[in-house]
Design a protein around this motif. Structure first.
Motif, mmCIF file in Angstrom:
data_model
loop_
_atom_site.group_PDB
_atom_site.id
_atom_site.type_symbol
_atom_site.label_atom_id
_atom_site.label_comp_id
_atom_site.label_asym_id
_atom_site.label_seq_id
_atom_site.Cartn_x
_atom_site.Cartn_y
_atom_site.Cartn_z
ATOM 1 N N LEU A 6 21.530 -9.293 -1.223
ATOM 2 C CA LEU A 6 22.468 -10.395 -1.446
ATOM 3 C C LEU A 6 23.255 -10.587 -0.169
ATOM 4 O O LEU A 6 23.568 -9.612 0.531
ATOM 5 N N LEU A 7 23.600 -11.839 0.107
ATOM 6 C CA LEU A 7 24.361 -12.172 1.305
ATOM 7 C C LEU A 7 25.530 -13.056 0.925
ATOM 8 O O LEU A 7 25.367 -14.029 0.188
ATOM 9 N N ALA A 8 26.696 -12.710 1.422
ATOM 10 C CA ALA A 8 27.905 -13.502 1.200
ATOM 11 C C ALA A 8 28.241 -14.221 2.497
ATOM 12 O O ALA A 8 28.593 -13.587 3.493
ATOM 13 N N TYR A 9 28.081 -15.547 2.486
ATOM 14 C CA TYR A 9 28.385 -16.367 3.662
ATOM 15 C C TYR A 9 29.806 -16.894 3.542
ATOM 16 O O TYR A 9 30.141 -17.557 2.560
ATOM 17 N N ARG A 10 30.602 -16.620 4.546
ATOM 18 C CA ARG A 10 31.998 -17.053 4.568
ATOM 19 C C ARG A 10 32.066 -18.575 4.562
ATOM 20 O O ARG A 10 31.385 -19.240 5.335
ATOM 21 N N THR A 38 36.710 -16.899 0.903
ATOM 22 C CA THR A 38 35.730 -17.137 -0.152
ATOM 23 C C THR A 38 34.349 -17.239 0.466
ATOM 24 O O THR A 38 34.198 -17.549 1.654
ATOM 25 N N TYR A 39 33.357 -16.985 -0.354
ATOM 26 C CA TYR A 39 31.989 -16.865 0.118
ATOM 27 C C TYR A 39 31.034 -17.583 -0.818
ATOM 28 O O TYR A 39 31.281 -17.703 -2.018
ATOM 29 N N ASP A 40 29.916 -18.020 -0.225
ATOM 30 C CA ASP A 40 28.785 -18.509 -1.001
ATOM 31 C C ASP A 40 27.760 -17.388 -1.025
ATOM 32 O O ASP A 40 27.488 -16.750 0.005
ATOM 33 N N LEU A 41 27.192 -17.158 -2.183
ATOM 34 C CA LEU A 41 26.284 -16.033 -2.380
ATOM 35 C C LEU A 41 24.835 -16.507 -2.329
ATOM 36 O O LEU A 41 24.451 -17.437 -3.032
ATOM 37 N N ASP A 79 32.078 -20.162 -3.761
ATOM 38 C CA ASP A 79 33.534 -20.022 -3.818
ATOM 39 C C ASP A 79 33.970 -18.723 -4.499
ATOM 40 O O ASP A 79 34.812 -18.726 -5.388
ATOM 41 N N LEU A 80 33.390 -17.609 -4.059
ATOM 42 C CA LEU A 80 33.688 -16.304 -4.640
ATOM 43 C C LEU A 80 34.432 -15.415 -3.654
ATOM 44 O O LEU A 80 34.152 -15.440 -2.452
ATOM 45 N N ALA A 81 35.319 -14.594 -4.161
ATOM 46 C CA ALA A 81 35.959 -13.553 -3.349
ATOM 47 C C ALA A 81 35.018 -12.346 -3.291
ATOM 48 O O ALA A 81 34.188 -12.150 -4.187
ATOM 49 N N LEU A 82 35.129 -11.539 -2.253
ATOM 50 C CA LEU A 82 34.297 -10.341 -2.155
ATOM 51 C C LEU A 82 34.473 -9.440 -3.370
ATOM 52 O O LEU A 82 33.500 -8.854 -3.856
ATOM 53 N N ALA A 83 35.705 -9.326 -3.857
ATOM 54 C CA ALA A 83 35.947 -8.483 -5.027
ATOM 55 C C ALA A 83 35.167 -8.988 -6.245
ATOM 56 O O ALA A 83 34.634 -8.195 -7.024
ATOM 57 N N GLU A 96 18.947 -3.652 -2.411
ATOM 58 C CA GLU A 96 18.820 -2.621 -1.388
ATOM 59 C C GLU A 96 19.840 -2.776 -0.273
ATOM 60 O O GLU A 96 20.135 -1.826 0.448
ATOM 61 N N ALA A 97 20.358 -3.998 -0.111
ATOM 62 C CA ALA A 97 21.327 -4.249 0.948
ATOM 63 C C ALA A 97 22.245 -5.390 0.528
ATOM 64 O O ALA A 97 21.889 -6.227 -0.288
ATOM 65 N N PHE A 98 23.429 -5.372 1.120
ATOM 66 C CA PHE A 98 24.390 -6.459 0.967
ATOM 67 C C PHE A 98 24.873 -6.796 2.370
ATOM 68 O O PHE A 98 25.090 -5.900 3.186
ATOM 69 N N TYR A 99 25.044 -8.090 2.636
ATOM 70 C CA TYR A 99 25.523 -8.535 3.941
ATOM 71 C C TYR A 99 26.709 -9.471 3.752
ATOM 72 O O TYR A 99 26.690 -10.315 2.863
ATOM 73 N N ARG A 100 27.700 -9.314 4.630
ATOM 74 C CA ARG A 100 28.793 -10.282 4.719
ATOM 75 C C ARG A 100 28.601 -11.029 6.031
ATOM 76 O O ARG A 100 28.532 -10.418 7.102
ATOM 77 N N VAL A 101 28.498 -12.351 5.942
ATOM 78 C CA VAL A 101 28.258 -13.180 7.113
ATOM 79 C C VAL A 101 29.524 -13.982 7.383
ATOM 80 O O VAL A 101 29.955 -14.782 6.555
ATOM 81 N N ALA A 102 30.119 -13.753 8.542
ATOM 82 C CA ALA A 102 31.355 -14.438 8.919
ATOM 83 C C ALA A 102 31.066 -15.889 9.292
ATOM 84 O O ALA A 102 29.913 -16.285 9.459
ATOM 85 N N ALA A 103 32.114 -16.673 9.441
ATOM 86 C CA ALA A 103 31.963 -18.087 9.792
ATOM 87 C C ALA A 103 31.265 -18.270 11.139
ATOM 88 O O ALA A 103 30.588 -19.272 11.353
ATOM 89 N N ASP A 104 31.374 -17.274 12.038
ATOM 90 C CA ASP A 104 30.683 -17.347 13.329
ATOM 91 C C ASP A 104 29.314 -16.664 13.281
ATOM 92 O O ASP A 104 28.684 -16.456 14.301
ATOM 93 N N TYR A 105 28.869 -16.297 12.075
ATOM 94 C CA TYR A 105 27.574 -15.665 11.793
ATOM 95 C C TYR A 105 27.494 -14.219 12.242
ATOM 96 O O TYR A 105 26.417 -13.631 12.259
#
Length: 193
Positions: A6-10, A38-41, A79-83, A96-105
């Motif tokens: 899963l990836l959370a894009y800022r 907030t993030y899009d999943l 529009d989700l918070a990380l929590a 198997e993995a989770f990624y947080r992707v910042a606005a600058d990628y």
């Protein structure tokens, strides 16, 4: 089976209850993760393989579509918070993995750590897989060591549960404490209960 991630894009915006953007520096509004972000999943069928997406997401290739690890550009939630993601969307057993992707990628990878003990304890019959674990920031060269450490830690905690030294809730809390302690200065995200 794949190597699901899963990836959370800022998102570019922040929650409306946050500080007025005029009072924030560009770093705070553009990239810094905080409780107001907030993030899009999104999901990737193969992106969990050895944290392959860590070096493949960029402004030129935000979904790594030119690789076998590509990310589905259609979000599964928005529009989700990380929590909220950690508590309600991440399956700690199957991802198997989770990624947080910042606005600058800039991308940060995490180990999803499932706190289920049914494999390690005869007393624990079933554990939830969503919202029942932790996310631990990855250092790729130490990923195999961490997995081994986790297997050993869960075996010991499972044995303590079998000997009735810990209740299942106490075992989960101990796993959370051990993961925080091991992580040292790495980021750890635990869902709120």
């Amino acid at each position: 089976m794949g190597h699901r991630a899963l990836l959370a894009y800022r998102r570019d915006d922040v929650r409306s209850d946050s500080t007025d953007d005029a009072d924030r520096s560009p770093d705070e509004t553009d990239c810094s993760p905080d409780e107001t972000s907030t993030y899009d999943l999104h999901r990737s069928h193969w992106g969990g393989a050895e944290f392959a997406l860590l070096d493949r997401i960029s402004p030129d290739s935000p979904y790594a579509t030119d690789t076998q690890f590509s990310v589905d550009p259609e979000p599964i939630a928005t529009d989700l918070a990380l929590a909220d993601i950690a508590a309600d969307h991440l399956n700690y057993l199957h991802h198997e993995a989770f990624y947080r992707v910042a606005a600058d990628y800039e991308t940060t990878a995490y180990h999803p750590v499932w706190f289920g003990l049914e494999i390690d304890s005869e007393r624990v019959e079933r554990s939830e897989t969503v919202g029942h674990g932790a996310l631990v920031e990855v250092v790729p060269e130490e990923a195999n060591y961490f997995r081994g450490w986790l297997r050993g830690t869960k075996a010991v905690v499972g044995e303590m549960a079998d000997r009735e030294a810990l209740s299942p809730d106490e075992a989960r809390d101990l796993l959370g404490e051990r993961v925080r302690s091991w992580a040292d200065d790495r980021e750890v995200i635990l869902p709120e209960r």
